[in-house]
Motif scaffolding. Structure first.
Motif, PDB file in Angstrom:
ATOM      1  N   GLY A 140     -10.388   1.480   7.172  1.00 17.59           N
ATOM      2  CA  GLY A 140     -10.582   0.116   7.608  1.00 17.59           C
ATOM      3  C   GLY A 140     -10.013  -0.927   6.668  1.00 17.59           C
ATOM      4  N   GLY A 141      -9.393  -0.489   5.570  1.00 16.98           N
ATOM      5  CA  GLY A 141      -8.739  -1.415   4.663  1.00 16.98           C
ATOM      6  C   GLY A 141      -9.605  -1.962   3.546  1.00 16.98           C
ATOM      7  N   ILE A 142     -10.717  -1.306   3.253  1.00 23.47           N
ATOM      8  CA  ILE A 142     -11.599  -1.727   2.177  1.00 23.47           C
ATOM      9  C   ILE A 142     -11.290  -0.916   0.924  1.00 23.47           C
ATOM     10  N   SER A 143     -11.172  -1.586  -0.212  1.00 23.71           N
ATOM     11  CA  SER A 143     -10.855  -0.917  -1.460  1.00 23.71           C
ATOM     12  C   SER A 143     -12.013  -0.964  -2.442  1.00 23.71           C
ATOM     13  N   ASN A 144     -12.029   0.007  -3.348  1.00 21.27           N
ATOM     14  CA  ASN A 144     -13.009   0.041  -4.417  1.00 21.27           C
ATOM     15  C   ASN A 144     -12.390   0.774  -5.600  1.00 21.27           C
ATOM     16  N   PHE A 200      -9.342   3.619  -0.805  1.00 21.26           N
ATOM     17  CA  PHE A 200      -8.889   2.722   0.253  1.00 21.26           C
ATOM     18  C   PHE A 200      -9.309   3.331   1.580  1.00 21.26           C
ATOM     19  N   THR A 201     -10.234   2.685   2.267  1.00 23.34           N
ATOM     20  CA  THR A 201     -10.762   3.235   3.513  1.00 23.34           C
ATOM     21  C   THR A 201      -9.794   3.011   4.661  1.00 23.34           C
ATOM     22  N   ASP A 253     -10.260   7.970   4.914  1.00 20.50           N
ATOM     23  CA  ASP A 253     -10.357   7.228   3.663  1.00 20.50           C
ATOM     24  C   ASP A 253      -9.504   7.927   2.601  1.00 20.50           C
ATOM     25  N   SER A 292      -3.239   0.006  -2.198  1.00 17.72           N
ATOM     26  CA  SER A 292      -2.806  -0.566  -0.934  1.00 17.72           C
ATOM     27  C   SER A 292      -2.193   0.518  -0.059  1.00 17.72           C
TER      28      SER A 292
END
Length: 119
Positions: A54-58, A51-52, A33, A70
């Protein structure tokens, strides 16, 4: 130790945009991450975007709706698109692993890239 390399900072007026880049070694950001941090003068460093693998953002609340994190796996590069910049966004921006990796991050801290937003 292989330092991350940040670039893309500069001096902009409020309301402007910048795109920061971070070149990582190998698969560092593909299997872990990743995050962008910033540190303003006299303040502690804070995480602003995550940005993890796995493609998850916060995002931290103060940048939600304005910043986009990104990743480009082919270029081993993490990006931070910064829009509608405000003076309070001013600071030295770093990329690294997420906070949960703790002291492992000390192997990677780069020089950072300065973002200065004028009013």
């Amino acid at each position: 130790q292989v330092q991350l390399v940040e670039s893309g900072g500069g001096l902009v007026q409020a309301g402007g945009s910048l795109r920061l880049s971070c070149v990582a070694p190998g698969n560092l950001f593909r299997v872990n991450d990743a995050a962008w941090y910033r540190q303003a003068p006299g303040k502690q460093r804070e995480l602003v975007a995550l940005f993890t693998s796995g493609g998850i953002s916060n995002y931290v609340d103060s940048v939600k709706g304005r910043f986009i994190i990104s990743r480009d796996n082919a270029k081993n590069t993490l990006y931070l698109q910064m829009n509608s910049l405000k003076p309070e966004d001013t600071g030295l921006y770093y990329c690294n692993l997420d906070e949960r990796y703790g002291s492992i991050r000390d192997n990677y801290w780069g020089q950072g890239t300065q973002v200065t937003v004028s009013s």
